[in-house]
Design an enzyme around this catalytic site. Structure first.
Site, mmCIF file in Angstrom:
data_model
loop_
_atom_site.group_PDB
_atom_site.id
_atom_site.type_symbol
_atom_site.label_atom_id
_atom_site.label_comp_id
_atom_site.label_asym_id
_atom_site.label_seq_id
_atom_site.Cartn_x
_atom_site.Cartn_y
_atom_site.Cartn_z
ATOM 1 N N LYS A 13 0.828 -1.209 0.000
ATOM 2 C CA LYS A 13 0.000 0.000 0.000
ATOM 3 C C LYS A 13 0.864 1.262 0.000
ATOM 4 C CE LYS A 13 -2.215 -1.016 3.874
ATOM 5 N NZ LYS A 13 -1.633 -2.318 4.270
ATOM 6 N N ARG A 88 -8.987 1.009 9.537
ATOM 7 C CA ARG A 88 -8.629 -0.372 9.851
ATOM 8 C C ARG A 88 -9.674 -1.067 10.696
ATOM 9 N NH1 ARG A 88 -2.709 0.344 9.288
ATOM 10 N NH2 ARG A 88 -1.564 -1.548 9.745
ATOM 11 N N ARG A 127 11.870 -6.917 4.444
ATOM 12 C CA ARG A 127 11.798 -5.536 4.930
ATOM 13 C C ARG A 127 12.410 -5.434 6.328
ATOM 14 N NH1 ARG A 127 6.159 -2.343 4.722
ATOM 15 N NH2 ARG A 127 5.683 -3.451 6.645
ATOM 16 N N ARG A 133 12.363 -2.500 11.100
ATOM 17 C CA ARG A 133 11.155 -2.010 11.780
ATOM 18 C C ARG A 133 10.748 -3.005 12.850
ATOM 19 N NH1 ARG A 133 6.092 -0.273 8.033
ATOM 20 N NH2 ARG A 133 4.883 -1.208 9.703
ATOM 21 N N ARG A 144 -0.081 -8.678 13.550
ATOM 22 C CA ARG A 144 -0.630 -7.701 12.592
ATOM 23 C C ARG A 144 -1.543 -8.377 11.570
ATOM 24 N NH1 ARG A 144 4.563 -5.136 10.343
ATOM 25 N NH2 ARG A 144 3.187 -3.715 9.220
HETATM 26 P P1 AMP Z 1 1.245 0.342 9.096
HETATM 27 O O1 AMP Z 1 2.528 1.007 8.737
HETATM 28 O O2 AMP Z 1 0.051 0.949 8.403
HETATM 29 O O3 AMP Z 1 1.298 -1.156 8.943
HETATM 30 O O4 AMP Z 1 1.005 0.634 10.650
HETATM 31 C C1 AMP Z 1 1.943 0.256 11.631
HETATM 32 C C2 AMP Z 1 1.256 0.142 12.982
HETATM 33 O O5 AMP Z 1 0.697 1.401 13.365
HETATM 34 C C3 AMP Z 1 0.093 -0.832 13.045
HETATM 35 O O6 AMP Z 1 0.505 -2.174 13.247
HETATM 36 C C4 AMP Z 1 -0.686 -0.286 14.243
HETATM 37 O O7 AMP Z 1 -0.042 -0.585 15.464
HETATM 38 C C5 AMP Z 1 -0.551 1.212 14.009
HETATM 39 N N1 AMP Z 1 -1.613 1.720 13.122
HETATM 40 C C6 AMP Z 1 -1.445 2.285 11.888
HETATM 41 N N2 AMP Z 1 -2.612 2.643 11.356
HETATM 42 C C7 AMP Z 1 -3.572 2.291 12.258
HETATM 43 C C8 AMP Z 1 -4.986 2.380 12.276
HETATM 44 N N3 AMP Z 1 -5.674 2.908 11.254
HETATM 45 N N4 AMP Z 1 -5.631 1.902 13.377
HETATM 46 C C9 AMP Z 1 -4.972 1.393 14.426
HETATM 47 N N5 AMP Z 1 -3.631 1.259 14.465
HETATM 48 C C10 AMP Z 1 -2.923 1.705 13.389
#
Ligand code: AMP
Length: 187
Positions: A13, A88, A127, A133, A144
């Site tokens: 994404k 989400r 990654r 990360r 996740r």
């Molecule tokens: P991402 O980079 O989008 O995979 O987000 C990394 C982490 O940030 C996720 O595993 C959650 O802990 C938190 N996070 C990001 N976006 C959201 C969201 N919309 N709702 C809840 N937690 C989020």
């Protein structure tokens, strides 16, 4: 235009959002990037979310909804938003619809990137090796994926009912996926 890039963690994404931003007058609104920036800055918010994120769990709806709301005027001024990693949960999706409606706007398209789980693990392992990360470690990544299955996948019928969902094969090269997204945005 307001667009949601939808799919499990590791589906690509963020990569596709960045490409779209280069080609169109739109801004990328990634709650993951915003939360990582808060974490890196050591702010009060960053300290609150750090452990939850490292474990791979979702932070509260309230926090991410407020982050998005604060950025909507900027996205509007630019010509639209690419929502990446948001919404989400059903509560986030409903809040987004309401916030946009209050500003005379709406979500126009939801592009779902379909990928298979073995490929995801492979991508994320690479990654993790490249970027380190914390939440890409295999234990957190499993959490996740489970959070996606339990809390995020139920949004698929929500957007299907609204007639906004388009499915794209996310397994090809970055260029092939980009071309499929462009086609889905034209239809
Ligand atoms: P991402 O980079 O989008 O995979 O987000 C990394 C982490 O940030 C996720 O595993 C959650 O802990 C938190 N996070 C990001 N976006 C959201 C969201 N919309 N709702 C809840 N937690 C989020």
């Amino acid at each position: 235009m307001n667009l949601i890039l939808f799919g499990p963690p590791g589906a690509g994404k963020g990569t596709q959002a960045k490409r779209l931003v280069e080609q169109r007058a739109m801004v990328q609104l990634s709650t993951g990037d915003m939360l990582r920036a808060a974490k890196a800055s050591g702010s009060e918010l960053g300290r609150r979310v750090a452990r939850i994120m490292d474990r791979g769990e979702l932070v509260s709806d309230e926090i991410v909804i407020a982050l998005i709301e604060a950025r909507l005027p900027e996205a509007e001024a630019a010509g639209g938003a690419i929502f990446d990693g948001f919404p989400r949960t059903p509560a986030q999706a409903e809040a987004l619809d309401l916030m946009l409606k209050g500003r005379g706007r709406q979500i126009d398209r939801v592009i779902r990137l379909r990928v298979d789980e073995a490929a995801l693990l492979d991508r994320i392992t690479r990654r993790f090796q490249a970027e380190g990360r914390a939440d890409d470690n295999p234990d957190s990544f499993k959490v996740r994926l489970q959070a996606y299955a339990d809390q995020t996948a139920p949004l698929i019928p929500y957007y299907q009912r609204q007639g906004k969902l388009r499915e794209v094969d996310g397994m090809g090269s970055i260029e092939a996926v980009a071309a499929a997204i462009d086609a889905a945005l034209r239809d």
